[in-house]
Design an enzyme around this catalytic site. Structure first.
Site, PDB file in Angstrom:
ATOM      1  N   SER A  58       0.830  -1.199   0.000  1.00 37.15           N
ATOM      2  CA  SER A  58       0.000   0.000   0.000  1.00 37.15           C
ATOM      3  C   SER A  58       0.873   1.260   0.000  1.00 37.15           C
ATOM      4  CB  SER A  58      -0.956  -0.038   1.194  1.00 37.15           C
ATOM      5  OG  SER A  58      -2.024   0.854   1.036  1.00 37.15           O
ATOM      6  N   ASP A  73      -6.072  -4.090  -1.566  1.00 38.68           N
ATOM      7  CA  ASP A  73      -4.995  -3.632  -0.678  1.00 38.68           C
ATOM      8  C   ASP A  73      -4.239  -4.805  -0.032  1.00 38.68           C
ATOM      9  OD1 ASP A  73      -3.568  -2.456   1.582  1.00 38.68           O
ATOM     10  OD2 ASP A  73      -4.792  -0.675   1.211  1.00 38.68           O
TER      11      ASP A  73
END
Length: 305
Positions: free
Chosen positions: A88, A200
């Site tokens: 991320s 994610d």
């Protein structure tokens, strides 16, 4: 848009059912599971070769500014990684660093970027932010090079939406890899690839120490910007959801983080999108936390010698 507003907007869209489908897979995006990366690992047999250093940059949204300060402290200490793995926000900073940018240039780019300009809203299914603006910006920062051409070996970690398995992306477009690694569920549109959709990486591997080991790192330095940082305050629905998400993510991440040889964990709140002073404080927090962690590490090594 503030995070709480993004969460509320995502909920409204989900209830309304107003989105439409269709997510063509970027042909260049491929991902591998941990076992595949381990199986493909090439181990050098050179006598006297120094240990390979893996640098792991964890997820945590805008707290990612702290990674920049930590990188500065590591460079001042003469530490140059052979492998960089990011999840991320960590994939953004990690890609910039592995592409050959100096820490000073990364800091400049981080402070200059208008975060709001990276938010491309959409009415498509799966989220309210497409992620193409982030991918384009990240691609420009890294000079448009494919990941496999970076001077430092790099990989981003994402999660397969259907299987819940963490996956490594170490070839192809850096921008698309970062887009997938940063696709927050319910906010960002999942990124299609040949086997399904990616979200994610922080869902399954917030601080991807195991992938760094699988890629050949002998020593792993990991940076966690999320689990020691302050929780969202208040009892509003977005605040409660935020607190629960942090609890769940950090419980899942704790065993993997414990496997790092050195863990750097700055305490920093997520700065506002345009709050320059807060961004600078976050960078400084990462710098000071890294310096202190390195001091303790060296002191421990000296005591054991």
């Amino acid at each position: 848009m503030k995070p709480r507003h993004l969460l509320l907007a995502a909920a409204v869209l989900a209830i309304a059912g107003c989105a439409t489908g269709g997510h063509p897979a970027p042909p260049e995006l491929t991902a591998r599971a941990l076992a595949e990366v381990r199986d493909a690992r090439v181990v050098s047999s050179a006598v006297g070769e120094r240990p390979r250093i893996g640098l792991v940059l964890g997820g945590g949204g805008l707290r990612g500014f702290a990674h920049v300060g930590a990188l500065r402290a590591l460079e001042e200490a003469g530490i140059r990684p052979d492998i960089v793995v990011g999840t991320s926000a960590g994939s953004v900073v990690g890609a910039a660093y592995a592409s050959g940018l100096s820490v000073a240039r990364i800091e400049q780019a981080a402070l200059e970027v208008k975060v709001a300009s990276l938010l491309d809203f959409t009415w498509r299914s799966g989220g309210i932010i497409e992620g193409n603006h982030l991918a384009g910006w990240a691609g420009s920062v890294t000079g448009g090079m494919p990941i496999e051409s970076f001077p430092i070996r790099f990989a981003a970690v994402a999660t397969d939406l259907q299987s819940g398995q963490p996956l490594l992306i170490d070839t192809g477009s850096a921008g698309r890899a970062i887009q997938a690694s940063s696709a927050v569920p319910g906010v960002n549109v999942p990124v299609a690839y040949a086997q399904g959709h990616l979200i994610d990486g922080g869902i399954t591997s917030l601080v991807p120490v195991r992938f760094a080991r699988a890629m050949g790192a002998d020593v792993v330095i990991a940076i966690d910007i999320y689990c020691r940082s302050p929780r969202v305050a208040g009892m509003s629905i977005p605040s409660v959801i935020g607190q629960v998400m942090q609890t769940q993510s950090c419980l899942v991440a704790a065993p993997e983080m414990a496997e790092a040889d050195l863990l750097i964990a700055p305490i920093t709140a997520a700065p506002g999108m345009s709050a320059q002073a807060e961004k600078e404080r976050s960078i400084e927090a990462g710098y000071q936390a890294a310096r202190e962690a390195l001091r303790r590490w060296h002191a421990s090594a000296a005591a054991d010698a």
